[in-house]
Design an enzyme around this catalytic site. Sequence first.
Site, PDB file in Angstrom:
ATOM      1  N   ARG A 133       0.855  -1.189   0.000  1.00 60.35           N
ATOM      2  CA  ARG A 133       0.000   0.000   0.000  1.00 60.35           C
ATOM      3  C   ARG A 133       0.886   1.233   0.000  1.00 60.35           C
ATOM      4  O   ARG A 133       1.777   1.352   0.848  1.00 60.35           O
ATOM      5  CB  ARG A 133      -0.839   0.060   1.282  1.00 60.35           C
ATOM      6  CG  ARG A 133      -1.911  -0.929   1.364  1.00 60.35           C
ATOM      7  CD  ARG A 133      -3.012  -0.510   2.324  1.00 60.35           C
ATOM      8  NE  ARG A 133      -2.590  -0.020   3.621  1.00 60.35           N
ATOM      9  CZ  ARG A 133      -3.443   0.356   4.564  1.00 60.35           C
ATOM     10  NH1 ARG A 133      -4.749   0.306   4.334  1.00 60.35           N
ATOM     11  NH2 ARG A 133      -3.014   0.778   5.729  1.00 60.35           N
ATOM     12  N   THR A 193      -1.320   7.449  -0.477  1.00 60.51           N
ATOM     13  CA  THR A 193      -2.633   7.269  -1.124  1.00 60.51           C
ATOM     14  C   THR A 193      -3.393   6.064  -0.573  1.00 60.51           C
ATOM     15  O   THR A 193      -4.595   5.957  -0.745  1.00 60.51           O
ATOM     16  CB  THR A 193      -2.461   7.046  -2.640  1.00 60.51           C
ATOM     17  OG1 THR A 193      -1.754   5.792  -2.814  1.00 60.51           O
ATOM     18  CG2 THR A 193      -1.683   8.168  -3.296  1.00 60.51           C
ATOM     19  N   ASP A 205       0.641  -3.323  11.877  1.00 59.20           N
ATOM     20  CA  ASP A 205       1.132  -3.634  10.527  1.00 59.20           C
ATOM     21  C   ASP A 205       1.556  -5.094  10.466  1.00 59.20           C
ATOM     22  O   ASP A 205       2.541  -5.503  11.069  1.00 59.20           O
ATOM     23  CB  ASP A 205       2.303  -2.712  10.176  1.00 59.20           C
ATOM     24  CG  ASP A 205       2.684  -2.856   8.706  1.00 59.20           C
ATOM     25  OD1 ASP A 205       2.969  -3.996   8.273  1.00 59.20           O
ATOM     26  OD2 ASP A 205       2.676  -1.847   7.988  1.00 59.20           O
ATOM     27  N   ASP A 257       5.102  -6.012   8.939  1.00 58.72           N
ATOM     28  CA  ASP A 257       6.186  -5.650   9.865  1.00 58.72           C
ATOM     29  C   ASP A 257       6.226  -6.610  11.050  1.00 58.72           C
ATOM     30  O   ASP A 257       7.308  -7.027  11.475  1.00 58.72           O
ATOM     31  CB  ASP A 257       5.987  -4.209  10.371  1.00 58.72           C
ATOM     32  CG  ASP A 257       6.432  -3.179   9.346  1.00 58.72           C
ATOM     33  OD1 ASP A 257       7.152  -3.553   8.396  1.00 58.72           O
ATOM     34  OD2 ASP A 257       6.055  -2.007   9.495  1.00 58.72           O
TER      35      ASP A 257
HETATM   36  C1  PRP Z   1      -1.000  -5.057   4.196  1.00 55.14           C
HETATM   37  C2  PRP Z   1      -1.787  -6.363   4.180  1.00 55.14           C
HETATM   38  C3  PRP Z   1      -2.596  -6.226   2.915  1.00 55.14           C
HETATM   39  C4  PRP Z   1      -2.887  -4.733   2.867  1.00 55.14           C
HETATM   40  C5  PRP Z   1      -4.303  -4.502   3.293  1.00 55.14           C
HETATM   41  O1  PRP Z   1       0.080  -5.145   3.346  1.00 55.14           O
HETATM   42  O2  PRP Z   1      -1.001  -7.504   4.255  1.00 55.14           O
HETATM   43  O3  PRP Z   1      -1.922  -6.661   1.760  1.00 55.14           O
HETATM   44  O4  PRP Z   1      -1.970  -4.116   3.768  1.00 55.14           O
HETATM   45  O5  PRP Z   1      -4.657  -3.171   3.148  1.00 55.14           O
HETATM   46  P1  PRP Z   1      -5.764  -2.708   2.099  1.00 55.14           P
HETATM   47  O6  PRP Z   1      -6.940  -3.623   2.280  1.00 55.14           O
HETATM   48  O7  PRP Z   1      -6.079  -1.303   2.540  1.00 55.14           O
HETATM   49  O8  PRP Z   1      -5.195  -2.755   0.732  1.00 55.14           O
HETATM   50  P2  PRP Z   1       1.125  -3.930   3.149  1.00 55.14           P
HETATM   51  O9  PRP Z   1       0.639  -3.013   2.092  1.00 55.14           O
HETATM   52  O10 PRP Z   1       1.414  -3.309   4.485  1.00 55.14           O
HETATM   53  O11 PRP Z   1       2.396  -4.658   2.559  1.00 55.14           O
HETATM   54  P3  PRP Z   1       3.417  -5.669   3.261  1.00 55.14           P
HETATM   55  O12 PRP Z   1       2.682  -6.952   3.532  1.00 55.14           O
HETATM   56  O13 PRP Z   1       4.482  -5.833   2.241  1.00 55.14           O
HETATM   57  O14 PRP Z   1       3.915  -5.037   4.518  1.00 55.14           O
HETATM   58  N1  URA Z   2      -2.349  -3.401   6.676  1.00 56.08           N
HETATM   59  C1  URA Z   2      -1.973  -3.894   7.879  1.00 56.08           C
HETATM   60  O1  URA Z   2      -0.971  -4.615   7.990  1.00 56.08           O
HETATM   61  N2  URA Z   2      -2.716  -3.567   8.938  1.00 56.08           N
HETATM   62  C2  URA Z   2      -3.813  -2.805   8.865  1.00 56.08           C
HETATM   63  O2  URA Z   2      -4.471  -2.532   9.900  1.00 56.08           O
HETATM   64  C3  URA Z   2      -4.179  -2.290   7.602  1.00 56.08           C
HETATM   65  C4  URA Z   2      -3.429  -2.618   6.523  1.00 56.08           C
END
Ligand code: PRP
Ligand code: URA
Length: 225
Positions: A110, A114, A206, A209
């Site tokens: 994400r 945005t 997160d 993370d």
């Molecule tokens: C997190 C999660 C989803 C997304 C959900 O990933 O694992 O993929 O956010 O959010 P959304 O429904 O608003 O799209 P992130 O973008 O943090 O990436 P990462 O797993 O690489 O940390």
């Molecule tokens: N992605 C995450 O990892 N946690 C949230 O709460 C939303 C998006």
Amino acid sequence: MMAFENYPTVHILDHPLIKHKITKLRDKTTKTSEFKMLVKEISVLEGYEALRNAETQMVEIETPIEKTTQPVVKRKSLCFVPILRAGLGMADGMLDLLPGCTCGHIGLYRDEVTKKPVEYYCKLPADISEKDVYLVDPMLATGGSAIDAVAQLIKHGAKKITFICIIAAPEGVEAFVKKYPNIPLYIGALDRCLNENAYICPGLGDCGDRTFGTTNGTTEDRPII
Ligand code: PRP
Ligand code: URA
């Protein structure tokens, strides 16, 4: 807001073991190693439900007593697809259920400002159109990532898709079912709402993370030297 509990494709899993493990997952004192294990265990429990209608085929085996013909899951007809990074932990759980199943991978993150998904990787089996695809990602927040990943699966020919997540926000569920009213959605816990940063409340923070120990804070495992 829609009443998801009565929506035919939305399955909010109501099981004390899933609730118990999600509570531990949410706890900010849960360390990386336990966090990873919990994601895997919850995925096994959710996968058990989501695979309830998996196709089986009869095979001939021999017990210590006699020859017999018995059902096995048609592993070749399945494909697990984690959304990177956090989905990798869930794919581990699905593979514990059915080792050796084909896996695809979709890389999305994400954008911090945005909150829209940014695509960076996509590797799917060539015969995906013949497979039941189980897309996994622990978090459904705005729904942007899951909606984008499903669009990529469809673009590559996938016809039968199920999405499994651990924690969902009502906003994400609504966006997902509006876009894909026929795609089954399995949810471990439906939370209250998104906050101003599009994080799920109460959520777990997160997930990527916390899975990979990239957070600054007290939840890291102490390195063993
Ligand atoms: C997190 C999660 C989803 C997304 C959900 O990933 O694992 O993929 O956010 O959010 P959304 O429904 O608003 O799209 P992130 O973008 O943090 O990436 P990462 O797993 O690489 O940390
Ligand atoms: N992605 C995450 O990892 N946690 C949230 O709460 C939303 C998006």
